[in-house]
Motif scaffolding. Structure first.
Motif, mmCIF file in Angstrom:
data_model
loop_
_atom_site.group_PDB
_atom_site.id
_atom_site.type_symbol
_atom_site.label_atom_id
_atom_site.label_comp_id
_atom_site.label_asym_id
_atom_site.label_seq_id
_atom_site.Cartn_x
_atom_site.Cartn_y
_atom_site.Cartn_z
ATOM 1 N N MET A 1 0.949 -1.414 -0.081
ATOM 2 C CA MET A 1 -0.169 -0.232 0.272
ATOM 3 C C MET A 1 0.822 0.603 -0.211
ATOM 4 O O MET A 1 0.749 2.206 0.776
ATOM 5 C CB MET A 1 -0.940 -0.605 1.090
ATOM 6 C CG MET A 1 -2.449 1.204 1.926
ATOM 7 S SD MET A 1 -2.934 1.042 1.953
ATOM 8 C CE MET A 1 -3.301 -0.259 2.819
ATOM 9 N N SER A 2 1.863 1.217 -1.068
ATOM 10 C CA SER A 2 2.896 2.212 -0.921
ATOM 11 C C SER A 2 2.048 4.017 -1.541
ATOM 12 O O SER A 2 2.853 4.804 -0.667
ATOM 13 C CB SER A 2 4.148 2.442 -1.715
ATOM 14 O OG SER A 2 3.089 1.770 -3.430
ATOM 15 N N GLY A 3 0.590 3.458 -1.869
ATOM 16 C CA GLY A 3 0.218 5.267 -2.551
ATOM 17 C C GLY A 3 -0.868 5.026 -2.211
ATOM 18 O O GLY A 3 -1.290 3.642 -2.935
ATOM 19 N N LEU A 4 -1.971 5.842 -1.847
ATOM 20 C CA LEU A 4 -2.776 5.819 -1.786
ATOM 21 C C LEU A 4 -3.467 6.495 -2.602
ATOM 22 O O LEU A 4 -3.266 7.834 -3.148
ATOM 23 C CB LEU A 4 -2.947 6.370 -0.168
ATOM 24 C CG LEU A 4 -2.274 5.767 1.152
ATOM 25 C CD1 LEU A 4 -1.989 6.405 2.406
ATOM 26 C CD2 LEU A 4 -2.861 4.150 1.331
ATOM 27 N N THR A 5 -4.749 5.726 -2.540
ATOM 28 C CA THR A 5 -5.617 7.333 -4.025
ATOM 29 C C THR A 5 -6.933 7.143 -2.788
ATOM 30 O O THR A 5 -7.220 6.848 -2.224
ATOM 31 C CB THR A 5 -6.052 5.692 -5.066
ATOM 32 O OG1 THR A 5 -6.619 4.708 -4.121
ATOM 33 C CG2 THR A 5 -5.004 5.443 -5.567
ATOM 34 N N PHE A 6 -7.909 8.576 -3.303
ATOM 35 C CA PHE A 6 -8.836 8.819 -3.406
ATOM 36 C C PHE A 6 -9.948 8.958 -3.792
ATOM 37 O O PHE A 6 -9.109 9.481 -5.509
ATOM 38 C CB PHE A 6 -8.836 9.919 -2.121
ATOM 39 C CG PHE A 6 -8.357 10.980 -2.589
ATOM 40 C CD1 PHE A 6 -9.809 12.039 -2.147
ATOM 41 C CD2 PHE A 6 -6.951 11.275 -2.876
ATOM 42 C CE1 PHE A 6 -8.714 13.564 -3.021
ATOM 43 C CE2 PHE A 6 -6.210 12.434 -2.986
ATOM 44 C CZ PHE A 6 -7.620 13.156 -3.470
ATOM 45 N N VAL A 7 -10.968 8.958 -4.036
ATOM 46 C CA VAL A 7 -12.241 9.705 -5.014
ATOM 47 C C VAL A 7 -12.612 11.154 -4.066
ATOM 48 O O VAL A 7 -12.820 10.602 -2.439
ATOM 49 C CB VAL A 7 -12.985 8.844 -5.114
ATOM 50 C CG1 VAL A 7 -14.644 9.839 -5.775
ATOM 51 C CG2 VAL A 7 -12.802 7.860 -5.852
ATOM 52 N N ASP A 8 -12.574 11.978 -4.301
ATOM 53 C CA ASP A 8 -12.737 13.745 -3.750
ATOM 54 C C ASP A 8 -14.662 14.128 -4.534
ATOM 55 O O ASP A 8 -14.004 13.866 -5.468
ATOM 56 C CB ASP A 8 -12.363 14.105 -3.700
ATOM 57 C CG ASP A 8 -12.185 15.287 -2.767
ATOM 58 O OD1 ASP A 8 -12.789 15.310 -1.403
ATOM 59 O OD2 ASP A 8 -12.439 16.474 -3.447
#
Length: 323
Positions: A1-8
């Motif tokens: 889980m090195s790069g965390l992603t999100f929806v805003d």
């Protein structure tokens, strides 16, 4: 889980998204119904995937990039004006809150972050929503943290209390701690705005800054149908007057060498802020471009979540998800 992603969702001028980016998250999708806000997001981050649409109409199945993200974030616009009561009666605000929870049901992020006024956490107005959110998210395997933060405790030169819901999947929630203040001393309006006040040679800039030693009152952008480019209701305007600022309107330019600051003469002897200065009070970086006409620009700024608060929340959530 090195790069965390999100929806805003309800992204506005990007304050929350920018803070999350600074905390190490990368957006998969940003959504807002306002055309000016979407132009602001694209102007500053051309690589961001920005969708202009109403949250109530969003179908995640048409946007596969919204699935398998670490975080869903949502910050609803603040409205404190004559429009507030009508909007609350219409139920539009709660429908958006519920829509964000339903979106979490659809895309199943590892964490959910919602931010709005302090009464989101403890007010009667949001009691039904809190009960709905608990029931719906508990069923999906989330645990909750409800708390109130003041942006001034994170270096924002503004007394801005924010009600926050953080829900994290039970695997990671035990490692979550709500953010602790990042500054020992609050940043005053004078300290934050002195450089810009000096920039056109205003000879009273330092004298003004020396007395503007408090944080700013909460900025409120108003709604699309009510409120212009002023700094808030009458009580807020009185607080601004105590800082030597005429809050009845915003100026198109910074004070120059010819302006005489004489607050004893009333509002006509006080300095006015520009829209760009209100962005500084919201702690947007100086290079962050807010698009649109003056009232539209100020509305985006007033509704935004200050980026330093978004960063602090993002770091706390990231710590839990990486534990």
């Amino acid at each position: 889980m090195s790069g965390l992603t999100f929806v805003d969702v309800c992204s506005g001028a990007g304050g929350l998204a920018l803070g999350l980016e600074q905390a190490g998250f990368e957006p998969s999708l940003l959504l807002d119904e306002d055309a000016d806000s979407c132009r602001t997001l694209r102007a500053n981050r051309p690589r961001w995937n920005v969708l202009q649409a109403d949250l109530l109409d969003l179908d995640p199945s048409e946007h596969p990039e919204s699935y398998d993200v670490d975080l869903l974030s949502a910050g609803l616009p603040r409205v404190k004006s004559s429009a507030t009561a009508a909007r609350a009666e219409s139920g539009a605000e709660e429908r958006l809150l519920r829509a964000a929870v339903y979106l979490a049901h659809a895309i199943r992020p590892r964490a959910l972050l919602m931010e709005n006024v302090p009464t989101l956490v403890h007010g009667d107005r949001f009691r039904d929503f809190r009960e709905f959110a608990r029931a719906e998210l508990d069923h999906l395997g989330y645990e909750f943290s409800w708390f109130v933060l003041n942006a001034a405790d994170f270096g924002v030169p503004q007394d801005r209390k924010q009600g926050v819901l953080v829900a994290i999947k039970k695997t990671w929630h035990p490692s979550f701690r709500s953010p602790s203040p990042t500054v020992a001393d609050h940043v005053s309006v004078g300290e934050a705005l002195a450089p810009s006040m000096r920039s056109r040679g205003w000879k009273d800039a330092d004298r003004w800054a020396a007395q503007a030693i408090a944080v700013a009152p909460t900025l409120v952008g108003g709604s699309k149908s009510h409120g212009g480019a002023d700094l808030g209701p009458s009580g807020t305007k009185r607080k601004w007057a105590g800082l030597g600022v005429n809050a009845h309107s915003l100026s198109n330019e910074l004070p120059g060498p010819e302006f005489v600051w004489a607050p004893e003469r009333g509002k006509d002897g006080m300095v006015q802020l520009t829209v760009d200065q209100t962005a500084l009070l919201q702690s947007f970086p100086e290079g962050w471009e807010i698009t649109g006409k003056k009232t539209a620009r100020y509305r985006q700024i007033g509704h935004a979540s200050p980026p330093p608060v978004g960063e602090a929340l993002g770091r706390a959530i990231a710590h839990a998800l990486r534990s």
